[in-house]
Structure formats: C-alpha cells, structure tokens
Design an enzyme around this catalytic site. Structure first.
Site, PDB file in Angstrom:
ATOM      1  N   GLU A  12       0.836  -1.202   0.000  1.00  0.00           N
ATOM      2  CA  GLU A  12       0.000   0.000   0.000  1.00  0.00           C
ATOM      3  C   GLU A  12       0.876   1.258   0.000  1.00  0.00           C
ATOM      4  O   GLU A  12       0.657   2.196  -0.779  1.00  0.00           O
ATOM      5  CB  GLU A  12      -0.889   0.040   1.249  1.00  0.00           C
ATOM      6  CG  GLU A  12      -1.936  -1.053   1.319  1.00  0.00           C
ATOM      7  CD  GLU A  12      -1.462  -2.264   2.112  1.00  0.00           C
ATOM      8  OE1 GLU A  12      -0.268  -2.622   2.024  1.00  0.00           O
ATOM      9  OE2 GLU A  12      -2.293  -2.858   2.824  1.00  0.00           O
ATOM     10  N   GLY A  34       6.392  -1.730  14.638  1.00  0.00           N
ATOM     11  CA  GLY A  34       5.692  -0.644  13.957  1.00  0.00           C
ATOM     12  C   GLY A  34       4.717   0.080  14.865  1.00  0.00           C
ATOM     13  O   GLY A  34       4.660   1.312  14.909  1.00  0.00           O
ATOM     14  N   ARG A  35       3.951  -0.678  15.653  1.00  0.00           N
ATOM     15  CA  ARG A  35       2.924  -0.057  16.508  1.00  0.00           C
ATOM     16  C   ARG A  35       3.502   0.610  17.744  1.00  0.00           C
ATOM     17  O   ARG A  35       2.748   1.174  18.548  1.00  0.00           O
ATOM     18  CB  ARG A  35       1.862  -1.096  16.888  1.00  0.00           C
ATOM     19  CG  ARG A  35       2.399  -2.364  17.520  1.00  0.00           C
ATOM     20  CD  ARG A  35       1.337  -3.459  17.554  1.00  0.00           C
ATOM     21  NE  ARG A  35       1.833  -4.753  18.020  1.00  0.00           N
ATOM     22  CZ  ARG A  35       2.459  -5.651  17.271  1.00  0.00           C
ATOM     23  NH1 ARG A  35       2.717  -5.383  16.013  1.00  0.00           N
ATOM     24  NH2 ARG A  35       2.837  -6.806  17.768  1.00  0.00           N
ATOM     25  N   GLU A  38      -3.163  -6.195  17.500  1.00  0.00           N
ATOM     26  CA  GLU A  38      -2.045  -6.799  16.776  1.00  0.00           C
ATOM     27  C   GLU A  38      -1.091  -7.470  17.769  1.00  0.00           C
ATOM     28  O   GLU A  38      -0.396  -8.423  17.435  1.00  0.00           O
ATOM     29  CB  GLU A  38      -1.301  -5.735  15.942  1.00  0.00           C
ATOM     30  CG  GLU A  38      -0.565  -6.314  14.755  1.00  0.00           C
ATOM     31  CD  GLU A  38      -0.117  -5.272  13.735  1.00  0.00           C
ATOM     32  OE1 GLU A  38      -0.666  -5.243  12.618  1.00  0.00           O
ATOM     33  OE2 GLU A  38       0.787  -4.477  14.045  1.00  0.00           O
ATOM     34  N   HIS A  91     -25.040   8.846  20.987  1.00  0.00           N
ATOM     35  CA  HIS A  91     -26.170   8.984  20.069  1.00  0.00           C
ATOM     36  C   HIS A  91     -26.125   7.944  18.963  1.00  0.00           C
ATOM     37  O   HIS A  91     -26.796   8.080  17.950  1.00  0.00           O
ATOM     38  CB  HIS A  91     -26.189  10.404  19.484  1.00  0.00           C
ATOM     39  CG  HIS A  91     -26.366  11.442  20.552  1.00  0.00           C
ATOM     40  ND1 HIS A  91     -27.600  11.868  20.976  1.00  0.00           N
ATOM     41  CD2 HIS A  91     -25.450  12.091  21.323  1.00  0.00           C
ATOM     42  CE1 HIS A  91     -27.444  12.754  21.948  1.00  0.00           C
ATOM     43  NE2 HIS A  91     -26.149  12.899  22.185  1.00  0.00           N
ATOM     44  N   LYS A  98      -1.585 -10.841   3.133  1.00  0.00           N
ATOM     45  CA  LYS A  98      -0.680 -10.066   2.267  1.00  0.00           C
ATOM     46  C   LYS A  98      -0.167 -10.947   1.137  1.00  0.00           C
ATOM     47  O   LYS A  98      -0.153 -10.536  -0.029  1.00  0.00           O
ATOM     48  CB  LYS A  98       0.542  -9.582   3.066  1.00  0.00           C
ATOM     49  CG  LYS A  98       0.294  -8.417   3.989  1.00  0.00           C
ATOM     50  CD  LYS A  98       1.635  -7.964   4.580  1.00  0.00           C
ATOM     51  CE  LYS A  98       1.445  -7.078   5.782  1.00  0.00           C
ATOM     52  NZ  LYS A  98       2.680  -6.737   6.480  1.00  0.00           N
TER      53      LYS A  98
HETATM   54  O1  F6P Z   1       0.479  -5.400   8.306  1.00  0.00           O
HETATM   55  C1  F6P Z   1       0.912  -5.093   9.587  1.00  0.00           C
HETATM   56  C2  F6P Z   1       2.184  -4.299   9.609  1.00  0.00           C
HETATM   57  O2  F6P Z   1       3.282  -5.125   9.495  1.00  0.00           O
HETATM   58  C3  F6P Z   1       2.228  -3.486  10.882  1.00  0.00           C
HETATM   59  O3  F6P Z   1       2.700  -4.169  11.971  1.00  0.00           O
HETATM   60  C4  F6P Z   1       3.058  -2.327  10.458  1.00  0.00           C
HETATM   61  O4  F6P Z   1       2.915  -1.289  11.363  1.00  0.00           O
HETATM   62  C5  F6P Z   1       2.480  -2.061   9.095  1.00  0.00           C
HETATM   63  O5  F6P Z   1       2.244  -3.343   8.571  1.00  0.00           O
HETATM   64  C6  F6P Z   1       3.292  -1.226   8.179  1.00  0.00           C
HETATM   65  O6  F6P Z   1       4.551  -1.769   7.918  1.00  0.00           O
HETATM   66  P1  F6P Z   1       5.723  -0.899   7.327  1.00  0.00           P
HETATM   67  O7  F6P Z   1       6.020   0.192   8.292  1.00  0.00           O
HETATM   68  O8  F6P Z   1       6.871  -1.837   7.139  1.00  0.00           O
HETATM   69  O9  F6P Z   1       5.267  -0.330   6.002  1.00  0.00           O
END
Ligand code: F6P
Length: 539
Positions: free
Chosen positions: A207, A260-261, A345, A376, A504
């Site tokens: 993406e 990432g999170r 996650e 509401h 994915k």
């Molecule tokens: O699909 C989940 C994930 O791996 C998350 O843990 C991560 O934050 C996100 O995709 C984005 O990944 P990246 O920062 O590598 O683009």
C-alpha cells in the site's frame, strides 16, 4: 521467563473463584461498599485511574496481583528494559522505551537513538522555519505522510490529538491503497508547496509503496525531477529509500527492535514534529518516559499499567470478549483506532510463547468513538443490549478550547454514562418516574420494560488534567505497557504479528488474476468473484 506451572494454576483458580463470586453481585451494591475509592483508584500525578465501577473488589484485585506475580510479568518487564530478546519469535529485544530515554544508554543497539532524533527534529524545524524550501524556493505549507498501520496510526492520532498546539505546516495522512485516499488528500493541495514523507519500516509494504510512487509522480508532474526534493523517508531499509530516490540526508532511520505499533516515538513521529515542533515532541517523549519510570518502579498495587492490565485479564476471566474505548475528547478521535492496532495486533494470538495453544481467551476486540457522539449511536446497545461490554472512558479536567459551558457539559455526560451503565434504572424506578409525570397507568405498564435499564455494566475512567503533548505521551505509554502486562499473564509474545502475513501473500498472488491473468489456480468462490468483477468492470 514466564510463570511456573503450579503457581500459575493456583493463581488462575483464585482469580476464577473471585470471578464466580462477583459475577452475580450487582455493581450498585459493590460501589456502595465503604473504602472503594481507596481500594480501586490509583494515580500518577494528575493522571488518575478510577476502577470503582469495575466489577472488582479488594479481594479480586489481590488475586489478580498474585496472578501477575506468578506469571513473571515484573521480571519480564525488567528483561524488556534491559534489552533482552523478549520478542522470542523474532529473536530480538523490544526497545521502544529507548526512544524516550528510558533504558540505559549503553544497552546494545540504542547508541544511535539520540543522534537520529536530533536529525529528524532538526529537519522538521528546517521545514517549519523555511530553512528547507520547496523546489521553487517557497515555503512548504503542507506535508503528506504516506504509511500504514504503525507507520500511520500513531502520527495521525497524535497530530489530531495535539491540534490545539499545531503551529507548523498542515499535516495530512494517506494510508489506504484505495486511490481515493491519495486523490482526496491531494485534491486542493499544491504540489509545489507540499512535502511527502514516505514512512515504512520495511519500505516494501504494498500500500505504502504504491501510494509513494503515485505521490512522487504527482510531485514530478508539477516540478519535474526537482519534485524529488519534496520527498523524505522514514525507514529501517536505507537501501530501498535510496533506490526510491530519497538521498541519505532526508532519510531517517529506525531499528528492527522497534515494532511498527511502538514506533511513533522515533523518526516515525516526524509528522508530529512537523505539526507541533520539536519542543512539544520532546514533551511527548517526556510524558512517555514518566509513565515508563512509573511502570518500572511503582509497586504493583499502585502501578497504573499493571492495574489496567489486570482489569483486561479480569474481563476475559469474567467472559467479556470486547471493550469500548470512549474518549470524551474530540481530539482523541483516532485514539481508539490507534489502541486497536496496539492491542489487537499484540494480543490477537492463539498460541503461547512456547507455541502451545492458549488455554484461555486472550486479547479482546477493541473499538470505540469519542463521546458524546457515541451516546447517540451505539450506546443504546451498551445500556440495553444483551451483552455486557465494558467501557473505558478518558476525560480531561480542563478543556483546550474555552467556549461557554461546552466542557462542563462534556464532563457531565461522561460521568452520567459511567453511572448509568453501572446503576441502570429498575422497572420500578421507571414506573415511578412515569407516574410522577402523570402518565396513564396502562401506558406505564406497557412501557416500563422498555424504559428500564439493567445496569451492572462495568466501566473505568482515566482522568487527567488536560490533553497536551506530555499528557498524550503518558497516556499512550500507559496503554503500551498495559498490553505488555496482559501478554505476560496470558503467556503471549506481544511483539510479533505473523497473523497479518497470510492475507498479504494471498493479495500478491491474486493481483495478476485481478488484472486479467489466469485464475484457474484459485478456489471456486474466488473465481466466481473474479468473474463477477470482470463482468462488472467491463460493463
Ligand atoms: O500489516 C501489519 C504491519 O506489518 C504493521 O505491523 C506495520 O505497522 C504495518 O504493517 C506497516 O509496515 P511498514 O512500516 O513496514 O510499512
């Protein structure tokens, strides 16, 4: 690492005994017990956790504390802070606390943290001040962050939360591969005035890379190759950034020991620094560091992340699978989505660290919207539906916008909801209320069951003075550590996310068929959908 079998079994038994004891006890009676506020509230400075309306008491809390101790969670916490490989399935440490200075600076791997922070904060200031300019020499008025998941949700949540302090370029976010997202964000923006940050830990996410290529084309269409000067990148994959055309001086790195999170505290936070400046970004880190110290040092019975984690474990022991997170703060509107990723996650696992199947339910479904709007829409179900859905309220004592009595009304609504959920209104009370209004007795009898509220629905309230960068950092770290505690008790590794991989890989396999290629290898249902899609898009 982890609890010892027999001790854990006994501790779980004690917790489930308390759950069986308390399940039939109405919250009305529990909340009326003396000493409840002392037993079931805790604070770190102005940040207060009120558990008085949870279906808990001192005995159950003591059993939960024993469970946490038996699980080895405190030792695992210390191992995390010491840089031990607590992420056992990926064989690496989880050192997000290093990004806010909460682990020893000589911990292996963290030496570069301060230098990278200094670089990305300096870059943010250069863009904000106009020292770093667009291709035509003008100032940047807008920034688009392209990323998804952890490379999006933290910054988008924080930039929105800190809107009262925004004094830099406008910051926008594009995450979805749906071209509508990039189209809608760029519509009305001038590419000559816009900087694009490509944020991706791996720099391979489909993406993000798709959006990045389209955004680069949008910049180049306006400024030619010079448009590339509007690009910056945040990634652990420096080679891929270079291949994409972002030179080293505009690439800000991070490390594989940051999930990432958990990454908004480092260079992934660049859009936050662009929006509110480096000084406030440092306050965000300071708030998180204050929570880290508390998490590492406070005794379990007064430790906010541990208490919040215990409540999470308790709810699953009570049999409640979902939690509504309701900030009474419009600017925390993305906080539920952020916590959704953080929690789901991390805790959405069916096997323990060892690979053995879990014997108990793990992470809950988290969802939510800000109050009062939520009242509401779905609060009807929270009050009168057939399921018990615990709620977490978040509320600030002081508003960031002083506007007539808006804030008093916001507060009144928040407090009213937790009381209404807990205490409800019996049919008798509903009847009396209607009678007092002079309603017809037959009508009263007909409506009483509809106008009664069962109550007995638990909630907790997190209260702080006001939403600023420090308070936000503290709040996020509170939820991070809460997830850690729950994972430790359930025996889960919260730092991997293998569950996102299958879809994915399948999407990559399907892409050629969606574009018209051979679909014969796919299942009948998928082939049907591909056929229908082809027919519909042709027609
Ligand atoms: O699909 C989940 C994930 O791996 C998350 O843990 C991560 O934050 C996100 O995709 C984005 O990944 P990246 O920062 O590598 O683009």
């Amino acid at each position: 690492m982890g609890g010892h079998g027999q001790e854990m079994a006994a501790a779980w038994l004690a917790v489930t005994d308390h759950a069986d004891r308390l399940r039939p006890q109405p919250l009305r009676a529990l909340v009326a017990q003396p000493g409840r506020a002392q037993a079931l509230t805790a604070a770190l400075d102005d940040l207060t956790l009120d558990l008085t309306k949870e279906k808990l008491d001192a005995g159950a809390l003591a059993a939960l504390i024993s469970l946490v101790q038996a699980s080895g969670a405190p030792a695992l916490r210390d191992a995390m802070a010491d840089g031990k490989p607590v992420n056992n399935t990926e064989n690496r440490p989880a050192l997000h606390m290093a990004l806010r200075g909460s682990v020893a600076p000589d911990t292996p791997g963290v030496a570069e943290v301060a230098a990278v922070r200094a670089r990305f904060l300096a870059f943010a200031e250069a863009v904000r001040s106009g020292a770093y300019v667009a291709a035509d020499g003008g100032r940047f008025t807008d920034v688009i962050n392209i990323g998804i998941g952890g490379s999006d949700l933290g910054p988008v949540m924080a930039v929105r939360a800190l809107a009262a302090d925004a004094d830099g370029p406008r910051v926008h976010f594009v995450s979805n591969v749906d071209g509508a997202h990039l189209a809608d964000v760029t519509r009305g923006l001038d590419p000559a005035r816009t900087m694009v940050i490509v944020a991706s830990k791996t720099f391979t996410t489909q993406e993000t890379m798709t959006n990045a290529h389209s955004a680069r084309a949008w910049l180049r269409a306006a400024a030619g190759e010079a448009g590339d000067g509007h690009l910056a990148a945040v990634s652990t994959n420096l080679d891929a950034c270079a291949a994409f055309g972002v030179p080293e001086d505009r690439v800000f790195g991070f490390w594989d020991w940051v999930g990432g999170r958990y990454s908004l505290w480092g260079a992934i936070g660049l859009p936050i620094a662009m929006a509110v400046g480096g000084a406030r970004f440092e306050r965000l880190l300071a708030g998180a560091a204050a929570m880290d110290r508390h998490f590492l040092e406070a005794p379990l019975e007064a430790n906010l992340p541990f208490l919040l984690g215990m409540v999470g474990v308790w709810r699953r022991a009570m049999g409640w699978p979902t939690v509504a997170l309701i900030p009474y703060d419009q600017r925390l509107e993305r906080f539920p989505a952020y916590v959704q990723q953080l929690d789901m996650e991390s805790l959405g696992k069916g096997v323990a660290r060892s690979g053995a199947p879990l014997e108990r339910s793990s992470g809950p479904v988290i969802w939510g919207e800000p109050g009062t709007n939520a009242q509401h829409s779905f609060f009807q179900l929270l009050h009168q539906g057939t399921d018990v859905i615990p709620v977490e309220f978040i509320l600030a004592a002081e508003p960031r916008e002083t506007m007539d009595d808006h804030h008093a009304k916001l507060v009144a609504n928040c407090l009213a909801q937790s009381a209404a959920l807990a205490f409800g209104r019996s049919e008798e009370e509903a009847r009396a209320e209607m009678a007092a209004k002079g309603m017809d007795p037959a009508e009263i009898a007909r409506l009483a069951p509809h106008r009664a509220f069962p109550g007995d629905r638990p909630s907790l309230t997190i209260l702080h003075r006001r939403l600023d960068a420090f308070a936000l950092g503290r709040l996020i770290a509170l939820y991070e550590h809460r997830v850690f505690v729950e994972a430790a008790v359930w025996g889960i590794n919260p730092f991997d996310q293998w569950g996102v991989e299958l879809g994915k890989a399948m999407a990559s396999d399907l892409l050629p068929a969606v574009k018209g290629g051979d679909a014969s290898g796919f299942d009948a249902g998928t082939r049907f959908l591909l056929d229908r899609l082809a027919a519909l898009s042709a027609g």
